[in-house]
Design a protein around this motif. Structure first.
Motif, PDB file in Angstrom:
ATOM      1  N   UNK A 151      44.715  39.355  50.290  1.00  0.00           N
ATOM      2  CA  UNK A 151      45.431  38.180  50.794  1.00  0.00           C
ATOM      3  C   UNK A 151      46.545  38.597  51.755  1.00  0.00           C
ATOM      4  N   UNK A 152      47.243  39.662  51.423  1.00  0.00           N
ATOM      5  CA  UNK A 152      48.324  40.143  52.292  1.00  0.00           C
ATOM      6  C   UNK A 152      47.770  40.598  53.637  1.00  0.00           C
ATOM      7  N   UNK A 153      46.634  41.285  53.625  1.00  0.00           N
ATOM      8  CA  UNK A 153      46.021  41.741  54.871  1.00  0.00           C
ATOM      9  C   UNK A 153      45.607  40.565  55.745  1.00  0.00           C
ATOM     10  N   UNK A 154      45.052  39.522  55.116  1.00  0.00           N
ATOM     11  CA  UNK A 154      44.649  38.343  55.885  1.00  0.00           C
ATOM     12  C   UNK A 154      45.863  37.666  56.500  1.00  0.00           C
ATOM     13  N   UNK A 155      46.960  37.570  55.741  1.00  0.00           N
ATOM     14  CA  UNK A 155      48.184  36.928  56.245  1.00  0.00           C
ATOM     15  C   UNK A 155      48.750  37.701  57.433  1.00  0.00           C
ATOM     16  N   UNK A 156      48.602  39.033  57.390  1.00  0.00           N
ATOM     17  CA  UNK A 156      49.131  39.871  58.464  1.00  0.00           C
ATOM     18  C   UNK A 156      48.199  39.943  59.669  1.00  0.00           C
ATOM     19  N   UNK A 157      47.106  39.194  59.631  1.00  0.00           N
ATOM     20  CA  UNK A 157      46.260  39.078  60.821  1.00  0.00           C
ATOM     21  C   UNK A 157      45.036  39.964  60.844  1.00  0.00           C
ATOM     22  N   UNK A 158      44.693  40.597  59.737  1.00  0.00           N
ATOM     23  CA  UNK A 158      43.510  41.452  59.709  1.00  0.00           C
ATOM     24  C   UNK A 158      42.241  40.602  59.765  1.00  0.00           C
ATOM     25  N   UNK A 159      41.249  41.100  60.491  1.00  0.00           N
ATOM     26  CA  UNK A 159      39.967  40.410  60.568  1.00  0.00           C
ATOM     27  C   UNK A 159      39.210  40.608  59.264  1.00  0.00           C
ATOM     28  N   UNK A 160      38.175  39.793  58.994  1.00  0.00           N
ATOM     29  CA  UNK A 160      37.391  39.981  57.756  1.00  0.00           C
ATOM     30  C   UNK A 160      36.834  41.391  57.608  1.00  0.00           C
ATOM     31  N   UNK A 162      38.119  44.164  58.901  1.00  0.00           N
ATOM     32  CA  UNK A 162      39.243  45.059  58.613  1.00  0.00           C
ATOM     33  C   UNK A 162      39.676  44.936  57.155  1.00  0.00           C
ATOM     34  N   UNK A 163      39.673  43.721  56.641  1.00  0.00           N
ATOM     35  CA  UNK A 163      40.040  43.520  55.235  1.00  0.00           C
ATOM     36  C   UNK A 163      39.053  44.251  54.334  1.00  0.00           C
ATOM     37  N   UNK A 164      37.759  44.111  54.659  1.00  0.00           N
ATOM     38  CA  UNK A 164      36.749  44.766  53.823  1.00  0.00           C
ATOM     39  C   UNK A 164      36.817  46.278  53.932  1.00  0.00           C
ATOM     40  N   UNK A 165      36.850  46.807  55.158  1.00  0.00           N
ATOM     41  CA  UNK A 165      36.751  48.259  55.356  1.00  0.00           C
ATOM     42  C   UNK A 165      38.019  49.002  54.973  1.00  0.00           C
ATOM     43  N   UNK A 166      39.183  48.385  55.155  1.00  0.00           N
ATOM     44  CA  UNK A 166      40.447  49.097  54.935  1.00  0.00           C
ATOM     45  C   UNK A 166      41.136  48.733  53.617  1.00  0.00           C
ATOM     46  N   UNK A 167      40.716  47.616  53.004  1.00  0.00           N
ATOM     47  CA  UNK A 167      41.385  47.188  51.766  1.00  0.00           C
ATOM     48  C   UNK A 167      40.385  47.089  50.608  1.00  0.00           C
ATOM     49  N   UNK A 168      39.388  46.221  50.783  1.00  0.00           N
ATOM     50  CA  UNK A 168      38.456  45.955  49.676  1.00  0.00           C
ATOM     51  C   UNK A 168      37.630  47.183  49.320  1.00  0.00           C
ATOM     52  N   UNK A 169      37.019  47.812  50.329  1.00  0.00           N
ATOM     53  CA  UNK A 169      36.130  48.948  50.066  1.00  0.00           C
ATOM     54  C   UNK A 169      36.839  50.108  49.381  1.00  0.00           C
TER      55      UNK A 169
END
Length: 214
Positions: A151-160, A162-169
């Protein structure tokens, strides 16, 4: 726990010990010590060819099930949609159906379209039985992970992506790796489906071993 594992591994331990005996026939306790059986293994061309087929199939299967399994697990865990339960049941169904039934069904389906005795046919068959393992391990990691970072990554403007590759994965990486390892082992070791789909064209190592034992 140690005693339990020793009990479960006892047959394998016995086989490893017997593999070094000098006697040509199986006996326990082993008689003598030799490495000649291992030295002769590379000269068994059928085993070498079967191992090559098994490795190629297992690598492709692992890559495919990781892509499909992780994507499906993310969809099931993160989104609510119609037929969600049915989708999860279908992906998990191969764990509930006996291998012999799956193999027979695949033969009836693949033979008319020419996929038997081919790499695509074996890979599709192995993907069907290995994808549940990747989904289970990935779903377990997703269900126990904290979504606040996403959620924080999305708020800071990360694309889907980027959220998956840098946070979720990175968060679910242990489950993904575990699922991939299990999928590779299950695919490499699968005998029933390989026997039905590729016994006469591209026999895998388990099929070659079965032939040799027979």
């Amino acid at each position: 726990v140690t005693l339990l594992y020793l009990f479960l591994l006892a047959p394998l331990i016995v086989v490893v010990i017997i593999s070094f005996q000098s006697n040509q026939y199986l006996s326990f306790p082993p008689e003598g010590f030799t490495l000649k059986w291992y030295a002769a293994l590379p000269h068994q061309r059928t085993f070498v060819q079967g191992a090559k087929v098994s490795v190629i199939v297992a690598v492709f299967v692992t890559v495919i099930v990781l892509i499909l399994g992780v994507s499906a697990a993310l969809a099931i865990n993160r989104y609510n949609f119609k037929l969600k339960g049915l989708m999860q049941t279908l992906f998990m169904a191969p764990l509930l159906v006996p291998s012999i039934v799956l193999a027979l069904g695949m033969v009836l389906l693949f033979t008319p379209i020419g996929l038997t005795n081919s790499y695509p046919g074996i890979i599709i068959g192995h993907v069907a039985i290995t994808i549940p393992y990747v989904m289970r391990t990935t779903l377990m990691s997703l269900s126990t992970s904290d979504t606040s970072c996403e959620d924080a990554a999305k708020i800071l403007g990360a694309s889907p992506w980027q959220v998956f590759s840098k946070v979720t994965l990175p968060i679910i990486q242990p489950g993904v790796i575990a699922g991939g390892v299990i999928a590779f082992i299950v695919s490499f070791d699968e005998a029933v489906i390989s026997l039905f789909l590729a016994e006469s064209g591209l026999p895998t190592l388990p099929v070659q071993v079965l032939r040799y034992v027979e």
